[in-house]
Design a protein around this motif. Structure first.
Motif, PDB file in Angstrom:
ATOM      1  N   SER A 282       0.811  -1.216   0.000  1.00 53.43           N
ATOM      2  CA  SER A 282       0.000   0.000   0.000  1.00 53.43           C
ATOM      3  C   SER A 282       0.850   1.273   0.000  1.00 53.43           C
ATOM      4  O   SER A 282       0.311   2.365  -0.196  1.00 53.43           O
ATOM      5  CB  SER A 282      -0.955   0.003   1.199  1.00 53.43           C
ATOM      6  N   HIS A 283       2.147   1.129   0.210  1.00 54.77           N
ATOM      7  CA  HIS A 283       3.055   2.289   0.213  1.00 54.77           C
ATOM      8  C   HIS A 283       4.066   2.183  -0.925  1.00 54.77           C
ATOM      9  O   HIS A 283       5.229   2.578  -0.794  1.00 54.77           O
ATOM     10  CB  HIS A 283       3.746   2.412   1.579  1.00 54.77           C
TER      11      HIS A 283
ATOM     12  N   PRO B 253      -2.949   8.496   8.790  1.00 52.64           N
ATOM     13  CA  PRO B 253      -2.577   8.377  10.206  1.00 52.64           C
ATOM     14  C   PRO B 253      -2.530   6.938  10.708  1.00 52.64           C
ATOM     15  O   PRO B 253      -1.701   6.593  11.556  1.00 52.64           O
ATOM     16  CB  PRO B 253      -3.649   9.200  10.915  1.00 52.64           C
ATOM     17  N   SER B 254      -3.391   6.073  10.186  1.00 57.47           N
ATOM     18  CA  SER B 254      -3.396   4.678  10.636  1.00 57.47           C
ATOM     19  C   SER B 254      -2.106   3.944  10.278  1.00 57.47           C
ATOM     20  O   SER B 254      -1.830   2.868  10.830  1.00 57.47           O
ATOM     21  CB  SER B 254      -4.606   3.935  10.051  1.00 57.47           C
ATOM     22  N   HIS B 255      -1.307   4.509   9.415  1.00 53.20           N
ATOM     23  CA  HIS B 255      -0.018   3.922   9.050  1.00 53.20           C
ATOM     24  C   HIS B 255       0.881   3.765  10.272  1.00 53.20           C
ATOM     25  O   HIS B 255       1.688   2.832  10.341  1.00 53.20           O
ATOM     26  CB  HIS B 255       0.646   4.828   7.995  1.00 53.20           C
TER      27      HIS B 255
ATOM     28  N   ASP C 118     -10.391   1.604   4.919  1.00 54.40           N
ATOM     29  CA  ASP C 118      -9.460   1.363   6.018  1.00 54.40           C
ATOM     30  C   ASP C 118      -8.005   1.395   5.548  1.00 54.40           C
ATOM     31  O   ASP C 118      -7.135   0.778   6.161  1.00 54.40           O
ATOM     32  CB  ASP C 118      -9.771   0.035   6.719  1.00 54.40           C
ATOM     33  N   GLY C 119      -7.727   2.139   4.485  1.00 56.62           N
ATOM     34  CA  GLY C 119      -6.384   2.170   3.919  1.00 56.62           C
ATOM     35  C   GLY C 119      -5.398   2.918   4.798  1.00 56.62           C
ATOM     36  O   GLY C 119      -5.670   4.036   5.243  1.00 56.62           O
ATOM     37  N   ASP C 120      -4.224   2.306   5.036  1.00 53.03           N
ATOM     38  CA  ASP C 120      -3.150   2.962   5.781  1.00 53.03           C
ATOM     39  C   ASP C 120      -2.268   3.803   4.874  1.00 53.03           C
ATOM     40  O   ASP C 120      -1.429   4.583   5.348  1.00 53.03           O
ATOM     41  CB  ASP C 120      -2.303   1.924   6.515  1.00 53.03           C
ATOM     42  N   GLY C 121      -2.449   3.651   3.586  1.00 52.96           N
ATOM     43  CA  GLY C 121      -1.714   4.403   2.586  1.00 52.96           C
ATOM     44  C   GLY C 121      -2.129   3.921   1.218  1.00 52.96           C
ATOM     45  O   GLY C 121      -2.831   2.903   1.091  1.00 52.96           O
ATOM     46  N   SER C 122      -1.688   4.632   0.185  1.00 50.27           N
ATOM     47  CA  SER C 122      -2.061   4.234  -1.169  1.00 50.27           C
ATOM     48  C   SER C 122      -1.121   4.858  -2.191  1.00 50.27           C
ATOM     49  O   SER C 122      -0.751   6.028  -2.056  1.00 50.27           O
ATOM     50  CB  SER C 122      -3.487   4.673  -1.492  1.00 50.27           C
ATOM     51  N   PRO C 123      -0.761   4.084  -3.228  1.00 47.98           N
ATOM     52  CA  PRO C 123      -0.106   4.721  -4.370  1.00 47.98           C
ATOM     53  C   PRO C 123      -0.994   5.811  -4.944  1.00 47.98           C
ATOM     54  O   PRO C 123      -2.234   5.734  -4.892  1.00 47.98           O
ATOM     55  CB  PRO C 123       0.066   3.570  -5.374  1.00 47.98           C
TER      56      PRO C 123
END
Length: 209
Positions: free
Chosen positions: A44-45, A53-55, A196-201
């Motif tokens: 996801s990164h 923030p959930s990252h 619920d994504g902790d990050g995304s391209p």
């Protein structure tokens, strides 16, 4: 006029140490199936991406933010004088708060994309991060990380910049590229729709002001 600020997603590309390897492989071909589909495996990164923030353990994931939060009024600051694992201080930041909501740190380290040296990038000092938090500025960088990246004998020292920024509802966009000559701009870094994504391209791009 728009400028692409994204690293391409491709097999074997640079990733954060211990993140999933990236592959883009044929799943169907025109010759065999009459159509073309690619199978993409990545974290996801991957590549140019936005952190939620959930990252780093806070509550909000990407879907907690309205889409307009991923469009930034940005100022690019020149940090190309900073070297290997050198802390960037607050002196590079503009005076006052202004009408901007993001600072983009151009270190020139995207020149090392794909090489082992990419992990040895400059990083943001505590005082620099504190100034960004006080001003309400999200952060963009042409590096892997606003914190030092762990590698070999370097343990990285944790993620204090991540925690300070993301813990105050400010976003981080990493692995930008093609920032030379860019000053004030509207920067777009819209994530995939990942509940619920902790990050995304992202496909990051800018429109100069």
């Amino acid at each position: 006029m728009y400028r692409d600020l994204s690293q391409p997603i491709e097999t074997g590309m640079t990733t954060f140490p211990s993140d999933p390897d990236v592959s883009v492989e044929p799943a169907a071909t025109v010759e065999a199936d009459g159509y073309r589909v690619s199978e993409i495996h990545c974290g996801s990164h991957t590549g140019t991406h936005v952190d939620a923030p959930s990252h780093v353990g806070f509550d909000d994931s990407l879907d907690a933010f309205d889409l307009d939060r991923f469009v930034f009024d940005a100022t690019v600051v020149d940090c190309t004088a900073f070297g290997v694992r050198e802390a960037i201080g607050p002196s590079v930041l503009p005076n006052g708060h202004g009408d901007r909501d993001m600072i983009v740190f151009r270190t020139g380290w995207d020149e090392h994309w794909g090489s082992p040296r990419y992990v040895d990038h400059p990083y943001l000092s505590g005082a620099c991060v504190e100034r960004c938090v006080d001003a309400g500025w999200s952060v963009g960088l042409d590096t892997l990380n606003p914190d030092p990246t762990r590698s070999g004998s370097h343990d990285g020292g944790g993620v204090p910049a991540h925690r300070a920024l993301l813990g105050n509802g400010l976003l981080i966009v990493e692995n930008l590229t093609n920032l030379a000559g860019l000053d004030r701009c509207r920067l777009f870094a819209v994530p995939l729709s990942l509940p619920d994504g902790d990050g995304s391209p992202v496909r990051a791009f800018a429109r100069e002001r």
